[in-house]
Design a protein around this motif. Structure first.
Motif, PDB file in Angstrom:
ATOM      1  N   GLY A  27       0.801  -1.209   0.000  1.00 53.77           N
ATOM      2  CA  GLY A  27       0.000   0.000   0.000  1.00 53.77           C
ATOM      3  C   GLY A  27       0.834   1.258   0.000  1.00 53.77           C
ATOM      4  N   ILE A  28       1.899   1.262   0.791  1.00 50.40           N
ATOM      5  CA  ILE A  28       2.796   2.416   0.823  1.00 50.40           C
ATOM      6  C   ILE A  28       3.511   2.577  -0.518  1.00 50.40           C
ATOM      7  N   TYR A  29       3.893   1.455  -1.111  1.00 51.45           N
ATOM      8  CA  TYR A  29       4.631   1.495  -2.375  1.00 51.45           C
ATOM      9  C   TYR A  29       3.790   2.103  -3.501  1.00 51.45           C
ATOM     10  N   VAL A  30       2.501   1.768  -3.550  1.00 51.35           N
ATOM     11  CA  VAL A  30       1.653   2.273  -4.636  1.00 51.35           C
ATOM     12  C   VAL A  30       1.040   3.628  -4.301  1.00 51.35           C
ATOM     13  N   GLY A  31       1.347   4.166  -3.112  1.00 50.98           N
ATOM     14  CA  GLY A  31       0.913   5.515  -2.771  1.00 50.98           C
ATOM     15  C   GLY A  31      -0.473   5.623  -2.179  1.00 50.98           C
ATOM     16  N   MET A  32      -0.968   4.610  -1.507  1.00 49.34           N
ATOM     17  CA  MET A  32      -2.282   4.672  -0.869  1.00 49.34           C
ATOM     18  C   MET A  32      -2.251   5.580   0.347  1.00 49.34           C
ATOM     19  N   GLY A  33      -3.434   6.012   0.773  1.00 55.39           N
ATOM     20  CA  GLY A  33      -3.556   6.772   2.001  1.00 55.39           C
ATOM     21  C   GLY A  33      -3.472   5.866   3.208  1.00 55.39           C
ATOM     22  N   TRP A  34      -3.369   6.474   4.401  1.00 57.03           N
ATOM     23  CA  TRP A  34      -3.188   5.676   5.618  1.00 57.03           C
ATOM     24  C   TRP A  34      -4.343   4.718   5.842  1.00 57.03           C
ATOM     25  N   GLY A  35      -5.581   5.183   5.570  1.00 55.07           N
ATOM     26  CA  GLY A  35      -6.737   4.330   5.783  1.00 55.07           C
ATOM     27  C   GLY A  35      -6.729   3.101   4.894  1.00 55.07           C
ATOM     28  N   MET A  36      -6.434   3.287   3.615  1.00 58.30           N
ATOM     29  CA  MET A  36      -6.416   2.162   2.686  1.00 58.30           C
ATOM     30  C   MET A  36      -5.237   1.238   2.958  1.00 58.30           C
ATOM     31  N   ILE A  37      -4.130   1.796   3.426  1.00 55.67           N
ATOM     32  CA  ILE A  37      -2.993   0.956   3.801  1.00 55.67           C
ATOM     33  C   ILE A  37      -3.389   0.023   4.937  1.00 55.67           C
ATOM     34  N   SER A  38      -4.105   0.544   5.913  1.00 49.44           N
ATOM     35  CA  SER A  38      -4.557  -0.275   7.041  1.00 49.44           C
ATOM     36  C   SER A  38      -5.518  -1.359   6.580  1.00 49.44           C
ATOM     37  N   VAL A  39      -6.432  -1.000   5.667  1.00 48.48           N
ATOM     38  CA  VAL A  39      -7.394  -1.977   5.153  1.00 48.48           C
ATOM     39  C   VAL A  39      -6.672  -3.092   4.400  1.00 48.48           C
ATOM     40  N   SER A  44       0.668   7.756  14.687  1.00 45.39           N
ATOM     41  CA  SER A  44      -0.256   8.244  13.659  1.00 45.39           C
ATOM     42  C   SER A  44      -1.721   7.960  13.983  1.00 45.39           C
ATOM     43  N   ILE A  45      -2.006   7.461  15.177  1.00 42.30           N
ATOM     44  CA  ILE A  45      -3.381   7.157  15.554  1.00 42.30           C
ATOM     45  C   ILE A  45      -4.200   8.441  15.631  1.00 42.30           C
ATOM     46  N   ARG A  46      -5.369   8.435  14.968  1.00 43.89           N
ATOM     47  CA  ARG A  46      -6.267   9.578  14.999  1.00 43.89           C
ATOM     48  C   ARG A  46      -7.642   9.145  15.504  1.00 43.89           C
ATOM     49  N   VAL A  47      -8.430  10.106  15.969  1.00 45.37           N
ATOM     50  CA  VAL A  47      -9.738   9.788  16.545  1.00 45.37           C
ATOM     51  C   VAL A  47     -10.614   9.047  15.549  1.00 45.37           C
ATOM     52  N   LYS A  48     -10.636   9.496  14.299  1.00 48.80           N
ATOM     53  CA  LYS A  48     -11.516   8.886  13.300  1.00 48.80           C
ATOM     54  C   LYS A  48     -11.098   7.464  12.934  1.00 48.80           C
ATOM     55  N   ASP A  49      -9.861   7.081  13.288  1.00 45.58           N
ATOM     56  CA  ASP A  49      -9.386   5.730  12.974  1.00 45.58           C
ATOM     57  C   ASP A  49      -9.668   4.732  14.094  1.00 45.58           C
ATOM     58  N   LEU A  50     -10.044   5.233  15.270  1.00 44.95           N
ATOM     59  CA  LEU A  50     -10.183   4.353  16.429  1.00 44.95           C
ATOM     60  C   LEU A  50     -11.298   3.315  16.242  1.00 44.95           C
ATOM     61  N   LEU A  51     -12.501   3.788  15.924  1.00 43.85           N
ATOM     62  CA  LEU A  51     -13.650   2.885  15.868  1.00 43.85           C
ATOM     63  C   LEU A  51     -13.488   1.788  14.822  1.00 43.85           C
ATOM     64  N   PRO A  52     -13.238   2.116  13.551  1.00 44.24           N
ATOM     65  CA  PRO A  52     -13.091   1.030  12.563  1.00 44.24           C
ATOM     66  C   PRO A  52     -11.873   0.159  12.800  1.00 44.24           C
ATOM     67  N   GLY A  53     -10.846   0.716  13.454  1.00 42.50           N
ATOM     68  CA  GLY A  53      -9.634  -0.059  13.689  1.00 42.50           C
ATOM     69  C   GLY A  53      -9.735  -0.989  14.877  1.00 42.50           C
ATOM     70  N   LEU A  54     -10.439  -0.567  15.922  1.00 47.06           N
ATOM     71  CA  LEU A  54     -10.465  -1.336  17.165  1.00 47.06           C
ATOM     72  C   LEU A  54     -11.630  -2.311  17.254  1.00 47.06           C
ATOM     73  N   ILE A  55     -12.677  -2.101  16.471  1.00 53.56           N
ATOM     74  CA  ILE A  55     -13.825  -3.012  16.523  1.00 53.56           C
ATOM     75  C   ILE A  55     -13.430  -4.463  16.209  1.00 53.56           C
ATOM     76  N   PRO A  56     -12.636  -4.727  15.143  1.00 54.55           N
ATOM     77  CA  PRO A  56     -12.251  -6.129  14.886  1.00 54.55           C
ATOM     78  C   PRO A  56     -11.490  -6.766  16.046  1.00 54.55           C
ATOM     79  N   ILE A  57     -10.688  -5.977  16.750  1.00 57.17           N
ATOM     80  CA  ILE A  57      -9.941  -6.522  17.885  1.00 57.17           C
ATOM     81  C   ILE A  57     -10.898  -6.953  18.985  1.00 57.17           C
ATOM     82  N   ILE A  58     -11.851  -6.096  19.300  1.00 54.20           N
ATOM     83  CA  ILE A  58     -12.811  -6.406  20.366  1.00 54.20           C
ATOM     84  C   ILE A  58     -13.697  -7.576  19.959  1.00 54.20           C
TER      85      ILE A  58
END
Length: 342
Positions: free
Chosen positions: A116-128, A197-211
């Protein structure tokens, strides 16, 4: 009398562990480049529910209420998640030297992030992409193990090693062809793990799978004790070990892939924390798994606090966890495991 004494002893241990966690939270909120006194910290929190005259700096309020909470919440959930995944994998494989990346989740997620980083994606898409490939790597390893004619557990391990090697090679290839001025440093830093790089808008979609992954493991923790007795004994007690093993793999993989997608590679927590929990609470997963949640959260909170305060430049968390985890791993190897029957 022995049961009462044992119960009282466990109660004291739980109290101490909870106090350590609370202390880690307070330290994480108050220590940093902009230090906040514990008194001001308490006043700022109370001011949200009570009418208290402001005696603190407005910058301190912004730090406590806006800047540090996302990172602290992420550290708590990721630390707890990796520790739970480590307990689950170690119980399933009956080996205290197994870590959550044994089936390739971390390697797959790392390859996804590097791509994802190599092809220039944004942080959100890299995480996905990291999350999806982390899950895909483990599913591929599990599928290969199903056609293995030998021992099921051994087949999982061998398939996991093979898949991890393939994805690690892919990550190395991307680093080889990546632009050395911008892309390669970004990939390298991400692979070392960080919560910066953790931001408020990333918390919910990022942490739900863990829980979501943690809940079934907590509910099934008593059944995971049967792994130590072997499949035959477990099946004689009416437990479908194949189904249980699949649930453990799916939930642990969901947790691991989500953690890596959010924070990058943070190793050793899934190895070190379960070991310490068993040293304190014994080998019963009914105690070890909940204890690992609290200890894993406190551990990553403290490590992250050190990472962002020990020098003028923030140190990647993966470096610090390796410095602590490697000696413990050496100890496990030299001691031949532990006394828990794994």
């Amino acid at each position: 009398m022995e049961k009462k004494t044992g119960g009282k002893s466990y109660g004291v241990k739980w109290l101490i562990l909870c106090l350590i966690f609370v202390a880690a939270v307070v330290i994480a909120f108050t220590v940093g480049r902009f230090a906040v006194s514990p008194t001001d910290f308490i006043k700022i929190l109370l001011s949200r529910v009570m009418d208290i005259p402001q005696t603190w700096d407005s910058a301190a309020e912004a730090v406590i209420l806006n800047y540090r909470p996302p990172r602290i919440i992420a550290a708590i959930v990721i630390g707890a998640g990796l520790a739970v995944a480590g307990v689950s994998y170690q119980g399933m494989f009956r080996n205290p030297m197994v870590s959550p990346d044994v089936l390739g989740a971390s390697s797959g997620a790392a390859f996804g992030a590097a791509l994802g980083i190599y092809v220039g994606m944004g942080w959100g898409m890299i995480s996905v992409l990291a999350f999806v490939l982390g899950l895909g790597a483990v599913m591929l390893a599990y599928g290969i193990s199903r056609v293995y004619r030998g021992d099921a557990v051994l087949g999982l391990v061998l398939a996991g090693i093979m898949i991890s090697t393939l994805f690690s090679s892919g990550t190395s290839f991307i680093k080889l062809i990546a632009d050395t001025d911008n892309v390669l440093p970004a990939i390298t830093y991400w692979l070392m793990g960080s919560l910066a790089s953790i931001r408020v808008k990333d918390l919910l979609p990022g942490l739900i799978p863990i829980i979501v992954g943690m809940v079934p493991l907590i509910l099934l923790r008593w059944r995971m004790n049967l792994f130590t007795a072997g499949d035959d004994v477990a099946q004689s007690m009416g437990v479908n070990t194949n189904a249980l093993r699949l649930v453990v793999i799916l939930c642990s993989t969901l947790i691991t892939a989500a953690c890596v997608a959010i924070s990058g590679l943070i190793g050793w927590i899934g190895l070190v924390i379960p070991h310490f929990c068993r040293m304190i609470f014994g080998s019963d997963n009914r105690r070890v798994l909940p204890a690992s949640i609290i200890m894993g959260a406190a551990y990553l909170l403290l490590v992250d606090t050190v990472a962002r305060t020990i020098s003028t430049t923030e140190i990647p968390i993966g470096i610090l966890t390796a410095v602590i985890g490697a000696p413990v791993f050496i100890y496990l190897m030299l001691s031949g495991g532990n006394k828990d029957g794994y």
